[in-house]
Each structure stands twice: as structure tokens, then as C-alpha cells.
Design a protein around this motif. Sequence first.
Motif, PDB file in Angstrom:
ATOM      1  N   VAL A   1       0.840  -1.209   0.000  1.00 41.00           N
ATOM      2  CA  VAL A   1       0.000   0.000   0.000  1.00 41.00           C
ATOM      3  C   VAL A   1       0.870   1.252   0.000  1.00 41.00           C
ATOM      4  O   VAL A   1       0.645   2.192  -0.771  1.00 41.00           O
ATOM      5  CB  VAL A   1      -0.961  -0.016   1.214  1.00 41.00           C
ATOM      6  CG1 VAL A   1      -1.583   1.359   1.411  1.00 41.00           C
ATOM      7  CG2 VAL A   1      -2.051  -1.060   1.007  1.00 41.00           C
ATOM      8  N   LYS A   2       1.900   1.263   0.852  1.00 44.67           N
ATOM      9  CA  LYS A   2       2.735   2.478   0.929  1.00 44.67           C
ATOM     10  C   LYS A   2       3.351   2.793  -0.418  1.00 44.67           C
ATOM     11  O   LYS A   2       3.413   3.934  -0.850  1.00 44.67           O
ATOM     12  CB  LYS A   2       3.789   2.333   2.037  1.00 44.67           C
ATOM     13  CG  LYS A   2       4.974   1.451   1.687  1.00 44.67           C
ATOM     14  CD  LYS A   2       5.988   1.349   2.785  1.00 44.67           C
ATOM     15  CE  LYS A   2       5.651   0.318   3.824  1.00 44.67           C
ATOM     16  NZ  LYS A   2       5.272  -1.020   3.323  1.00 44.67           N
ATOM     17  N   SER A   3       3.839   1.722  -1.109  1.00 51.27           N
ATOM     18  CA  SER A   3       4.502   1.957  -2.398  1.00 51.27           C
ATOM     19  C   SER A   3       3.511   2.474  -3.429  1.00 51.27           C
ATOM     20  O   SER A   3       3.835   3.353  -4.237  1.00 51.27           O
ATOM     21  CB  SER A   3       5.169   0.670  -2.896  1.00 51.27           C
ATOM     22  OG  SER A   3       6.242   0.329  -2.044  1.00 51.27           O
ATOM     23  N   LYS A   4       2.289   1.929  -3.402  1.00 58.12           N
ATOM     24  CA  LYS A   4       1.278   2.426  -4.354  1.00 58.12           C
ATOM     25  C   LYS A   4       0.970   3.891  -4.073  1.00 58.12           C
ATOM     26  O   LYS A   4       0.818   4.701  -4.983  1.00 58.12           O
ATOM     27  CB  LYS A   4       0.004   1.588  -4.263  1.00 58.12           C
ATOM     28  CG  LYS A   4       0.196   0.213  -4.885  1.00 58.12           C
ATOM     29  CD  LYS A   4      -1.043  -0.636  -4.748  1.00 58.12           C
ATOM     30  CE  LYS A   4      -0.793  -2.022  -5.323  1.00 58.12           C
ATOM     31  NZ  LYS A   4      -1.699  -3.036  -4.770  1.00 58.12           N
ATOM     32  N   GLU A   5       0.889   4.227  -2.807  1.00 60.88           N
ATOM     33  CA  GLU A   5       0.593   5.622  -2.456  1.00 60.88           C
ATOM     34  C   GLU A   5       1.754   6.538  -2.847  1.00 60.88           C
ATOM     35  O   GLU A   5       1.538   7.660  -3.328  1.00 60.88           O
ATOM     36  CB  GLU A   5       0.247   5.723  -0.970  1.00 60.88           C
ATOM     37  CG  GLU A   5      -1.108   5.054  -0.701  1.00 60.88           C
ATOM     38  CD  GLU A   5      -1.509   4.976   0.758  1.00 60.88           C
ATOM     39  OE1 GLU A   5      -2.653   4.562   1.006  1.00 60.88           O
ATOM     40  OE2 GLU A   5      -0.687   5.305   1.637  1.00 60.88           O
TER      41      GLU A   5
ATOM     42  N   LEU B   1       5.542  11.877  -3.266  1.00 64.15           N
ATOM     43  CA  LEU B   1       5.816  12.725  -2.110  1.00 64.15           C
ATOM     44  C   LEU B   1       5.657  11.890  -0.842  1.00 64.15           C
ATOM     45  O   LEU B   1       4.833  10.971  -0.809  1.00 64.15           O
ATOM     46  CB  LEU B   1       4.833  13.898  -2.046  1.00 64.15           C
ATOM     47  CG  LEU B   1       4.886  14.900  -3.197  1.00 64.15           C
ATOM     48  CD1 LEU B   1       3.695  15.852  -3.126  1.00 64.15           C
ATOM     49  CD2 LEU B   1       6.196  15.680  -3.185  1.00 64.15           C
ATOM     50  N   ALA B   2       6.414  12.213   0.182  1.00 64.39           N
ATOM     51  CA  ALA B   2       6.282  11.478   1.440  1.00 64.39           C
ATOM     52  C   ALA B   2       6.800  12.339   2.587  1.00 64.39           C
ATOM     53  O   ALA B   2       7.502  13.338   2.373  1.00 64.39           O
ATOM     54  CB  ALA B   2       7.059  10.159   1.381  1.00 64.39           C
ATOM     55  N   ALA B   3       6.435  11.923   3.778  1.00 66.12           N
ATOM     56  CA  ALA B   3       6.960  12.578   4.979  1.00 66.12           C
ATOM     57  C   ALA B   3       7.255  11.490   5.987  1.00 66.12           C
ATOM     58  O   ALA B   3       6.680  10.399   5.918  1.00 66.12           O
ATOM     59  CB  ALA B   3       5.930  13.559   5.534  1.00 66.12           C
ATOM     60  N   PHE B   4       8.183  11.767   6.881  1.00 72.52           N
ATOM     61  CA  PHE B   4       8.367  10.828   7.989  1.00 72.52           C
ATOM     62  C   PHE B   4       8.763  11.569   9.240  1.00 72.52           C
ATOM     63  O   PHE B   4       9.215  12.727   9.189  1.00 72.52           O
ATOM     64  CB  PHE B   4       9.344   9.694   7.640  1.00 72.52           C
ATOM     65  CG  PHE B   4      10.792  10.072   7.465  1.00 72.52           C
ATOM     66  CD1 PHE B   4      11.628  10.298   8.546  1.00 72.52           C
ATOM     67  CD2 PHE B   4      11.340  10.153   6.186  1.00 72.52           C
ATOM     68  CE1 PHE B   4      12.974  10.602   8.375  1.00 72.52           C
ATOM     69  CE2 PHE B   4      12.689  10.463   6.001  1.00 72.52           C
ATOM     70  CZ  PHE B   4      13.497  10.685   7.105  1.00 72.52           C
TER      71      PHE B   4
ATOM     72  N   ARG C   1      10.050  16.064   5.093  1.00 67.93           N
ATOM     73  CA  ARG C   1       9.059  16.065   4.005  1.00 67.93           C
ATOM     74  C   ARG C   1       9.797  16.238   2.699  1.00 67.93           C
ATOM     75  O   ARG C   1      10.749  17.035   2.627  1.00 67.93           O
ATOM     76  CB  ARG C   1       8.084  17.241   4.160  1.00 67.93           C
ATOM     77  CG  ARG C   1       7.370  17.269   5.461  1.00 67.93           C
ATOM     78  CD  ARG C   1       6.646  18.590   5.645  1.00 67.93           C
ATOM     79  NE  ARG C   1       5.452  18.631   4.856  1.00 67.93           N
ATOM     80  CZ  ARG C   1       4.866  19.761   4.456  1.00 67.93           C
ATOM     81  NH1 ARG C   1       5.402  20.931   4.746  1.00 67.93           N
ATOM     82  NH2 ARG C   1       3.759  19.723   3.758  1.00 67.93           N
ATOM     83  N   GLY C   2       9.340  15.533   1.670  1.00 67.68           N
ATOM     84  CA  GLY C   2      10.030  15.739   0.409  1.00 67.68           C
ATOM     85  C   GLY C   2       9.591  14.851  -0.714  1.00 67.68           C
ATOM     86  O   GLY C   2       8.535  14.204  -0.657  1.00 67.68           O
ATOM     87  N   HIS C   3      10.426  14.836  -1.731  1.00 69.49           N
ATOM     88  CA  HIS C   3      10.200  13.975  -2.896  1.00 69.49           C
ATOM     89  C   HIS C   3      10.691  12.577  -2.552  1.00 69.49           C
ATOM     90  O   HIS C   3      11.507  12.394  -1.651  1.00 69.49           O
ATOM     91  CB  HIS C   3      10.981  14.504  -4.103  1.00 69.49           C
ATOM     92  CG  HIS C   3      10.567  15.875  -4.521  1.00 69.49           C
ATOM     93  ND1 HIS C   3       9.357  16.116  -5.114  1.00 69.49           N
ATOM     94  CD2 HIS C   3      11.199  17.068  -4.417  1.00 69.49           C
ATOM     95  CE1 HIS C   3       9.262  17.403  -5.375  1.00 69.49           C
ATOM     96  NE2 HIS C   3      10.360  18.013  -4.952  1.00 69.49           N
TER      97      HIS C   3
END
Length: 201
Positions: free
Chosen positions: A70-74, A80-83, A97-99
Motif C-alpha cells: 500500500v505504501k509503495s502504491k501511495e 511525495l512522502a513525509a516521515f 518532508r520531500g520527494h
Amino acid sequence: MVDKSDIFFGDDPFQIVKRWFKEAVKTEINDPDAIALSTVDTSGMPNVRMVLLREIEAASFVFYTNYGSVKSKEILSNQLAAFVWHSKTLRRQIRVRGHIEKENGLAADQYYQSRSLKSRIGAWASIQSQPLSSKSHLMDQVEFFEEKYGNSPSRPPFWGGWRVKPLEIEFWADGQARLHDRFRWSRQTLEHTWDIQRLNP
Ligand SMILES: Cc1cc2nc3c(=O)[nH]c(=O)nc-3n(C[C@H](O)[C@H](O)[C@H](O)COP(=O)(O)O)c2cc1C
């Protein structure tokens, strides 16, 4: 340069992250590199789960997972992602946060091969995020791939890394009476230099 006390010191935020992680390795009871990774689905609904941050490099952060999850599909839907990373023992937080882009080359091969045989087989056996009829079905799959690949499975084509290239990194450290210290490093694009700002807690 903004006034920054020792733990925040440095001209390279990746070096600061590395330093904080190194300290956490000594104090956390397990998984000092665990981060909560946030993604967003196509309807705009946020999602979050833990992953292990395996590499901190000159310009990116890398974790590994199944590309069908799921994470990879999103991630694929908007790149874009954040952690967030939190150390209870150090009472510190890092937000990023970033690309994000795939790391499915040599670095992924090397990381895959550095894992235990069981983990390498597990990556083949698990269709991550898909419904599973029973644990015994999963164990049958493990057995199947053990027989198929023996002691030398190669990295599954559907398993590899994601590389987060940050536009924003925020360092937070616990302060007395909730007067915490926060420093946000931000840049308009990956090519820009960093702006550093102290933020209100
Ligand atoms: C401490 C911790 C570390 C984890 N590390 C990873 C990891 O590095 N990669 C991974 O795919 N899943 C990892 N997981 C499992 C994920 O949290 C998650 O259950 C899984 O990746 C499926 O997420 P998804 O369905 O949102 O893709 C970890 C879980 C915990 C609690």
C-alpha cells in the motif's frame, strides 16, 4: 547563521541526523532507526506506518519495502512522502518532508544481500499488504521459496528501496517547561540551498 546550540550544530542537516541516530543507537532499547512514514492515497486520505531508515546519505534517506505494498502504491501516486523519527530516550524528534524515488539498483541489491536468509526468503513469500488466508499459507510460501532459491535468493524485482529527498527537515529537542527548541531547514527545490529558521515550540 541562526544561533544554534551544540546538538543542532552544523551546516549539513544530514550530518545532524546521522549524529542524532548515532546517539540513539546507544540509548534506545531497539530499532533506533524506526521512523513513521506518511503517505497519502489518491483520495487525499493520509496513511502512516513504521519502517526502518536504513541509509542516511549525502542527500537522501533510504528505506526498504515491497513495491506492491500500500505504501509503495501511495508513493507512486504522487512521489511525495513525509516521515517522523522520535527518540524517547533522547527526547528528540526529526521531521522530514520531500520527494521520493525508487532505489532499485546496486544499493538495494547490497542491502537485500546483507539481510538474514530468513528475511530474504520472507521478502519473496510475503505479498505485502494483501489479505492472507492463514499464517500457515504464508509458512507454505516460505517453504516453497526456500526450496526454490536455497541459500542464495536474489532480490525480488518487487522489493527494494525508496529514497526520500527532503525539501524540509525539522529538528526538535525537548526543553524545560515545554519551551522546546525547533530548527527547520527548508529549501524551495532540491537544487536550492537551505534556509534555517528557529521556530516557536
Ligand atoms: C518498528 C517497525 C519497523 C518496520 N520496518 C519496516 C520496513 O523497514 N519495511 C517494511 O516494509 N515494513 C516495515 N514494518 C512494517 C510496516 O509498519 C507495515 O506494516 C508494512 O510495511 C505494510 O505497510 P503498508 O500496507 O502501508 O504498505 C515495520 C514495522 C515496525 C513496527
